[in-house]
Design a protein around this motif. Sequence first.
Motif, PDB file in Angstrom:
ATOM      1  N   PHE A 538       0.829  -1.207   0.000  1.00 56.72           N
ATOM      2  CA  PHE A 538       0.000   0.000   0.000  1.00 56.72           C
ATOM      3  C   PHE A 538       0.865   1.259   0.000  1.00 56.72           C
ATOM      4  CE2 PHE A 538      -2.024   3.384   2.524  1.00 56.72           C
ATOM      5  CZ  PHE A 538      -3.138   3.644   1.746  1.00 56.72           C
ATOM      6  N   MET A 539       1.895   1.262   0.842  1.00 54.46           N
ATOM      7  CA  MET A 539       2.760   2.434   0.938  1.00 54.46           C
ATOM      8  C   MET A 539       3.549   2.641  -0.354  1.00 54.46           C
ATOM      9  SD  MET A 539       3.998   2.112   4.923  1.00 54.46           S
ATOM     10  CE  MET A 539       4.737   3.743   5.004  1.00 54.46           C
ATOM     11  N   LYS A 540       3.989   1.565  -0.978  1.00 52.58           N
ATOM     12  CA  LYS A 540       4.721   1.693  -2.239  1.00 52.58           C
ATOM     13  C   LYS A 540       3.835   2.289  -3.325  1.00 52.58           C
ATOM     14  CE  LYS A 540       8.155  -2.008  -1.659  1.00 52.58           C
ATOM     15  NZ  LYS A 540       8.575  -3.365  -2.125  1.00 52.58           N
ATOM     16  N   ARG A 541       2.589   1.848  -3.379  1.00 53.07           N
ATOM     17  CA  ARG A 541       1.674   2.383  -4.390  1.00 53.07           C
ATOM     18  C   ARG A 541       1.439   3.880  -4.175  1.00 53.07           C
ATOM     19  NH1 ARG A 541      -2.425  -2.726  -3.818  1.00 53.07           N
ATOM     20  NH2 ARG A 541      -1.572  -4.023  -5.502  1.00 53.07           N
ATOM     21  N   CYS A 542       1.292   4.266  -2.924  1.00 53.80           N
ATOM     22  CA  CYS A 542       1.101   5.684  -2.627  1.00 53.80           C
ATOM     23  C   CYS A 542       2.326   6.499  -3.032  1.00 53.80           C
ATOM     24  CB  CYS A 542       0.805   5.877  -1.139  1.00 53.80           C
ATOM     25  SG  CYS A 542      -0.835   5.344  -0.611  1.00 53.80           S
ATOM     26  N   VAL A 543       3.494   6.030  -2.658  1.00 50.72           N
ATOM     27  CA  VAL A 543       4.730   6.763  -2.957  1.00 50.72           C
ATOM     28  C   VAL A 543       4.921   6.928  -4.459  1.00 50.72           C
ATOM     29  CG1 VAL A 543       7.250   6.645  -2.826  1.00 50.72           C
ATOM     30  CG2 VAL A 543       5.870   6.174  -0.797  1.00 50.72           C
ATOM     31  N   ALA A 544       4.519   5.930  -5.243  1.00 53.53           N
ATOM     32  CA  ALA A 544       4.663   6.001  -6.697  1.00 53.53           C
ATOM     33  C   ALA A 544       3.881   7.171  -7.286  1.00 53.53           C
ATOM     34  CB  ALA A 544       4.208   4.688  -7.329  1.00 53.53           C
ATOM     35  N   TYR A 545       2.825   7.606  -6.601  1.00 51.49           N
ATOM     36  CA  TYR A 545       2.009   8.714  -7.092  1.00 51.49           C
ATOM     37  C   TYR A 545       2.192   9.986  -6.256  1.00 51.49           C
ATOM     38  CZ  TYR A 545      -0.356   5.748 -10.462  1.00 51.49           C
ATOM     39  OH  TYR A 545      -0.628   4.935 -11.541  1.00 51.49           O
ATOM     40  N   GLY A 546       3.250  10.041  -5.472  1.00 53.97           N
ATOM     41  CA  GLY A 546       3.512  11.241  -4.687  1.00 53.97           C
ATOM     42  C   GLY A 546       2.498  11.478  -3.596  1.00 53.97           C
ATOM     43  N   ILE A 547       1.999  10.392  -2.987  1.00 62.44           N
ATOM     44  CA  ILE A 547       0.974  10.484  -1.945  1.00 62.44           C
ATOM     45  C   ILE A 547       1.570  10.041  -0.613  1.00 62.44           C
ATOM     46  CG2 ILE A 547      -1.228   9.528  -1.146  1.00 62.44           C
ATOM     47  CD1 ILE A 547      -1.909   9.107  -4.137  1.00 62.44           C
ATOM     48  N   PHE A 548       1.395  10.856   0.425  1.00 63.41           N
ATOM     49  CA  PHE A 548       1.779  10.423   1.767  1.00 63.41           C
ATOM     50  C   PHE A 548       0.690   9.487   2.298  1.00 63.41           C
ATOM     51  CE2 PHE A 548       4.621  14.003   1.562  1.00 63.41           C
ATOM     52  CZ  PHE A 548       5.691  13.629   2.360  1.00 63.41           C
ATOM     53  N   PRO A 549       0.998   8.213   2.542  1.00 62.86           N
ATOM     54  CA  PRO A 549      -0.026   7.294   3.047  1.00 62.86           C
ATOM     55  C   PRO A 549      -0.409   7.630   4.485  1.00 62.86           C
ATOM     56  CG  PRO A 549       2.118   6.219   3.015  1.00 62.86           C
ATOM     57  CD  PRO A 549       2.302   7.555   2.362  1.00 62.86           C
ATOM     58  N   GLY A 550      -1.709   7.633   4.749  1.00 62.18           N
ATOM     59  CA  GLY A 550      -2.200   7.877   6.096  1.00 62.18           C
ATOM     60  C   GLY A 550      -3.036   6.694   6.560  1.00 62.18           C
ATOM     61  N   PHE A 551      -3.298   6.633   7.870  1.00 63.98           N
ATOM     62  CA  PHE A 551      -3.865   5.410   8.445  1.00 63.98           C
ATOM     63  C   PHE A 551      -4.962   5.730   9.447  1.00 63.98           C
ATOM     64  CE2 PHE A 551       0.602   5.088   7.411  1.00 63.98           C
ATOM     65  CZ  PHE A 551       0.585   4.075   6.470  1.00 63.98           C
ATOM     66  N   PHE A 552      -5.974   4.864   9.465  1.00 58.89           N
ATOM     67  CA  PHE A 552      -7.104   5.029  10.366  1.00 58.89           C
ATOM     68  C   PHE A 552      -7.477   3.644  10.857  1.00 58.89           C
ATOM     69  CE2 PHE A 552     -11.556   5.969  11.480  1.00 58.89           C
ATOM     70  CZ  PHE A 552     -11.420   7.210  12.088  1.00 58.89           C
ATOM     71  N   ASP A 553      -6.951   3.268  12.004  1.00 62.89           N
ATOM     72  CA  ASP A 553      -7.121   1.928  12.554  1.00 62.89           C
ATOM     73  C   ASP A 553      -8.538   1.803  13.106  1.00 62.89           C
ATOM     74  OD1 ASP A 553      -5.554   0.105  15.297  1.00 62.89           O
ATOM     75  OD2 ASP A 553      -6.523  -0.622  13.490  1.00 62.89           O
ATOM     76  N   TRP A 554      -9.416   1.153  12.329  1.00 63.74           N
ATOM     77  CA  TRP A 554     -10.823   1.146  12.702  1.00 63.74           C
ATOM     78  C   TRP A 554     -11.437  -0.240  12.472  1.00 63.74           C
ATOM     79  CZ3 TRP A 554     -13.552   4.446  15.400  1.00 63.74           C
ATOM     80  CH2 TRP A 554     -14.949   4.275  15.451  1.00 63.74           C
ATOM     81  N   PRO A 555     -12.030  -0.866  13.495  1.00 63.04           N
ATOM     82  CA  PRO A 555     -12.093  -0.354  14.869  1.00 63.04           C
ATOM     83  C   PRO A 555     -10.720  -0.394  15.531  1.00 63.04           C
ATOM     84  CG  PRO A 555     -12.989  -2.564  14.765  1.00 63.04           C
ATOM     85  CD  PRO A 555     -12.745  -2.153  13.348  1.00 63.04           C
ATOM     86  N   PRO A 556     -10.442   0.511  16.478  1.00 63.96           N
ATOM     87  CA  PRO A 556      -9.086   0.632  17.021  1.00 63.96           C
ATOM     88  C   PRO A 556      -8.549  -0.678  17.588  1.00 63.96           C
ATOM     89  CG  PRO A 556     -10.476   2.449  17.741  1.00 63.96           C
ATOM     90  CD  PRO A 556     -11.391   1.464  17.100  1.00 63.96           C
ATOM     91  N   SER A 557      -7.385  -1.059  17.108  1.00 62.67           N
ATOM     92  CA  SER A 557      -6.713  -2.233  17.653  1.00 62.67           C
ATOM     93  C   SER A 557      -5.591  -1.822  18.595  1.00 62.67           C
ATOM     94  CB  SER A 557      -6.136  -3.075  16.519  1.00 62.67           C
ATOM     95  OG  SER A 557      -5.153  -2.338  15.808  1.00 62.67           O
ATOM     96  N   GLY A 558      -5.282  -0.513  18.609  1.00 64.08           N
ATOM     97  CA  GLY A 558      -4.203  -0.023  19.450  1.00 64.08           C
ATOM     98  C   GLY A 558      -2.856  -0.020  18.765  1.00 64.08           C
ATOM     99  N   LEU A 559      -2.811  -0.457  17.505  1.00 63.36           N
ATOM    100  CA  LEU A 559      -1.522  -0.545  16.816  1.00 63.36           C
ATOM    101  C   LEU A 559      -1.178   0.715  16.054  1.00 63.36           C
ATOM    102  CD1 LEU A 559      -1.740  -4.183  15.423  1.00 63.36           C
ATOM    103  CD2 LEU A 559      -0.636  -3.387  17.510  1.00 63.36           C
ATOM    104  N   GLY A 560      -2.169   1.488  15.640  1.00 60.45           N
ATOM    105  CA  GLY A 560      -1.884   2.709  14.891  1.00 60.45           C
ATOM    106  C   GLY A 560      -1.493   3.832  15.830  1.00 60.45           C
ATOM    107  N   PRO A 561      -0.925   4.941  15.279  1.00 59.25           N
ATOM    108  CA  PRO A 561      -0.582   6.092  16.109  1.00 59.25           C
ATOM    109  C   PRO A 561      -1.791   6.581  16.889  1.00 59.25           C
ATOM    110  CG  PRO A 561       0.315   6.323  13.894  1.00 59.25           C
ATOM    111  CD  PRO A 561      -0.581   5.126  13.867  1.00 59.25           C
ATOM    112  N   GLY A 562      -1.665   6.660  18.185  1.00 63.22           N
ATOM    113  CA  GLY A 562      -2.759   7.136  19.018  1.00 63.22           C
ATOM    114  C   GLY A 562      -3.981   6.235  18.985  1.00 63.22           C
ATOM    115  N   GLY A 563      -3.791   4.969  18.613  1.00 65.66           N
ATOM    116  CA  GLY A 563      -4.928   4.073  18.519  1.00 65.66           C
ATOM    117  C   GLY A 563      -5.736   4.249  17.254  1.00 65.66           C
ATOM    118  N   ARG A 564      -5.259   5.103  16.366  1.00 68.06           N
ATOM    119  CA  ARG A 564      -5.949   5.326  15.094  1.00 68.06           C
ATOM    120  C   ARG A 564      -5.123   4.742  13.951  1.00 68.06           C
ATOM    121  NH1 ARG A 564     -11.284   6.700  15.946  1.00 68.06           N
ATOM    122  NH2 ARG A 564     -11.439   8.310  17.509  1.00 68.06           N
TER     123      ARG A 564
END
Length: 564
Positions: A538-564
Amino acid sequence: MCTIARAATILLGLLCLAAVALPATIGDDALAIDINQQGHVTAMRVSGAALSVTPAPLVELCDVADGQFVAPVLTGNAQTGLAMDFAQLQTTGSLKIVPVDGRLQFSVGVKGADLPARGMLLRLSFPFDANGWQWHQDMQTSQAISRGKVFEDVVPLRAWADLPEWKDQPDLRMGYSNRNFLTVLTGPVGLCLSVPMDRPCTFRTAYDGPNSRLQVVYDFALSPDTAKPNEVDFIFDLYPCDPHWAYRSALARYYRAYPQFFEVFIRDQGQWMAFSRLSEIDNANEFYFALQEGAPETEYDDKIGVLSTIYLTHAGQFARIPDYDPETQPLPPFDRQLAAMVEAFGKATGDEKMYEKVGLHTAEGQLNIVKTAVYGHIIAQFNLDPDLDCGAWTLKRADELTRNIKEKSGGELDGFYYDGLSAGINYRPDHFKTALQPCLWDPVAQKPFLNNFYSSVEFARAAAEQLRPKGQITMMNGAEGSSFFIAPWLDVLGAETGLRISRQSLNYIRSITHHKPFMTLLKGNYEQTIGHEQMELFMKRCVAYGIFPGFFDWPPSGLGPGGR
């Protein structure tokens, strides 16, 4: 007396010159077309090469009630303005073709007689043989043109914003329009037809193989209820492009011609954080956050150089109906739905009559309220036209929120976030007066209507023109599937996505944004369903198009930044 006679002779000569303006050659060595006295295109030259042309009318108009295209009688001069007379359709018009920086700009106006509303199609055609050329859908996708097929890339109107909540909602099977703002064909030479991104309208381009012509068709209604009664106008450009670089060459020329649509107002680009406090993340700057949705701590965001945005508007107003259980009861009668929606709009805006003023109408003239299972029992979309009450209230609220946050937190609010924008269709005649877009025609209901998303585009433009001089920005979620007409008025485009973003969507987003940022929120449970290998891809595909990949951990598992 002699002087008067001489002046009369000169004037008569000028009138005669104007009268014989057709046939004419318009353009230069880069692109030129010949038009005869009947208004037929008789020759085309692109980059010095003559195309194979079968003479045919440049302009035709159709009343959808009878389905027959009619060519006009033309008089005048193509560069200063040709008058068009469609006598049997009780319609007149104007056509101007002006060379501008190596491209031909076509300006077309249509004015109907003082009649009831009616649906129309306006077609402009360039009748050259492109058999064996390439039809380009985007910068990476093309197909060979053949005589037995019509080539186009169109999408229907959407009933709702392109957000996960409404992925199951079908498109409206009406109002088909171009997916992109460019139409590119390449063979021995390259040719592009483009529209300005600041003039929302419904149009379709195609290469008609059976009839050997490149065409653009505008879909509209003439209505006595619009600001200019029974009148519409359109603009498009035709220009050459490098056949080897094809779509990329056409894009580059468009970016040079219209740089104002792609101006970047974000200095530092990076990730999109939704809601969570960045102060609770160790070394938050290591994640390259650039934009905070929700603005929970603007002062801290200012310290680390992250833009704070707050929720301003959305794709619809939700309401809950008192004493109603959707699990066990049928949907209550319309009067109860309406009362709940009126109350919801009143609480949100402080105006108890707001919904009655800005709600969308059905073809039957009733306020359009729909059952939903997300965030409420029912939902209603609304007209955000800045000249109407809700749009004007929302723009005023933006300034109020900026002041309030400064007073409470001491930090600067950097802008506003749209969780989609109101879409759908609107049959409400009293809203036609302020609309800048042409009306469309419903051939079943036999009534004109507005594409309500274009009214939201008008709001987004007003917001950008209000906020940008103050150093503030706007961002919209759901941009991946939205019309390109919104792009000039957004500073950040975003989308809640799954692991797979199609190449078509990525090419589209990068085309309409150029160097503007596009941000993602990858939604999913990172502990149960998304592994390291999937995340890396996913991150490689984003980088190929000049996109900063962002993340939304839903429902929160606690693994993403700040639980997101």
